[in-house]
Design a protein around this motif. Structure first.
Motif: not given
Length: 356
Positions: A265-266, A340
């Motif tokens: 996600s990054q 995450t």
């Protein structure tokens, strides 16, 4: 009480090209009244480092200071330290009182003062009812408390603990850890505690030194060491189960592990070969078809309040900790792991050091 300074401390056995160096330039400043745990696997040099502070091993290079006084060439008896060993080292023919008082008697401390010090230590350690007993009449936990009492009565500047709980069963170890923490809170004496048990290190330490092959890998508070391991060794040693470490190749938002492409996600901190770390408790099972990483379940362990899901991502083993109240996946299932970005750790595969 006194601070302890370790400045580029080196230990070698032998001379010349065949010399065996077991401690490689350890640097650490331990504050007055601080409780520091030295932790690492067997053979990493932690006990050797402690014995050099005690004066039981000569140092080859560097400097050790206690209370601002360099003690490299000072005898152990003159360093104002007290040591608690793994094997208790009690005199079997003496009572608990005499075992605790023996060092003071040798030092010719007045009888009234000896009694006062022993009684005080016995009260702290709840040994008052056992002072007339011989060691053979005591449990392992009681013997270890007597050994600690013998150290306390000396009123030293520094306590040194060399794996003092290793001979105790799991329940007694947990109880004795609590007693040691209470003892330090009451006396506030600078303490160095050696253990191979990372649970002991995490629960006892105000700060901890993580040793590996004679080198200090990290020195910091348990929370810091756990949350931001400085190297892959620390990441894999601290934590139970240890951090998952996946070797792969990063390219923007993709990280390829053993032929399987994981979507990030990054972006990774840089492109190329990297090691990605994720603790077992920092992942979750996403809903079927949701975003995440596919993994194949190989084993599910039930541990009461939690389950450990052992799986494989690409060619890499992966362990996930999940709440036992959730329906567990089945062996052979392909499930989706949700992560995450704030819980991802990145390491350099060459240096094994953390990449911020």
């Amino acid at each position: 009480m006194a601070a302890i300074s370790l400045r580029e401390v080196v230990k070698r056995y032998g001379n010349g090209p065949k010399a065996n160096q077991v401690i490689h330039g350890v640097d650490a400043e331990i504050g007055d009244g601080e409780f520091v745990v030295i932790v690492g696997p067997s053979g990493c040099g932690k006990s050797t480092l402690l014995r050099m502070v005690a004066g039981l091993e000569e140092i080859t290079g560097g400097e050790i200071a206690i209370g601002g006084r360099v003690v490299n060439n000072i005898e152990p008896s003159e360093r104002d330290i007290a040591m608690v060993f793994q094997n208790y080292a009690l005199y079997p023919h003496m009572s608990v009182f005499d075992n605790m008082a023996y060092g003071l008697k040798i030092a010719k401390v007045p009888v009234a003062q000896i009694k006062a010090r022993v009684d005080k230590a016995a009260k702290i350690l709840e040994l008052g009812a056992l002072l007339t007993r011989k060691p053979r009449e005591l449990s392992g936990g009681q013997r270890q408390r007597v050994a600690m009492g013998r150290a306390i009565v000396r009123e030293p500047q520094v306590f040194l603990f060399d794996e003092p709980l290793s001979n105790l069963d799991a329940k007694l170890r947990a109880q004795t850890r609590i007693e040691i923490r209470k003892l330090h809170a009451e006396l506030g004496v600078t303490s160095l505690f050696v253990t191979h048990d990372q649970v002991e290190a995490m629960t006892l330490a105000q700060r901890m030194i993580v040793m590996n092959a004679g080198r200090m890998e990290q020195f910091g508070a348990p929370e810091e060491v756990y949350a931001r391991p400085a190297t892959t060794f620390v990441a894999g040693f601290i934590g139970s189960p240890p951090m998952n470490l996946l070797s792969g190749r990063a390219d923007g938002l993709r990280f390829v592990v053993g032929g399987q492409s994981l979507l990030l996600s990054q972006p990774a901190p840089r492109a190329g070969e990297l090691i990605l770390g994720l603790r077992p408790e920092h992942g979750g099972l996403a809903s079927s078809g949701g975003p995440g990483w596919a993994m194949q379940v190989e084993l599910v362990e039930m541990l009461g309040a939690e389950r450990l899901v052992h799986a494989r991502i690409g060619d890499a083993a992966f362990t996930l900790r999940v709440d036992s109240s959730l329906a567990p996946p089945q062996v052979g299932d392909t499930v989706t792991l949700h992560v995450t970005p704030e819980h991802l750790h990145w390491f350099d595969p060459q240096t094994q050091a953390r990449i911020e």
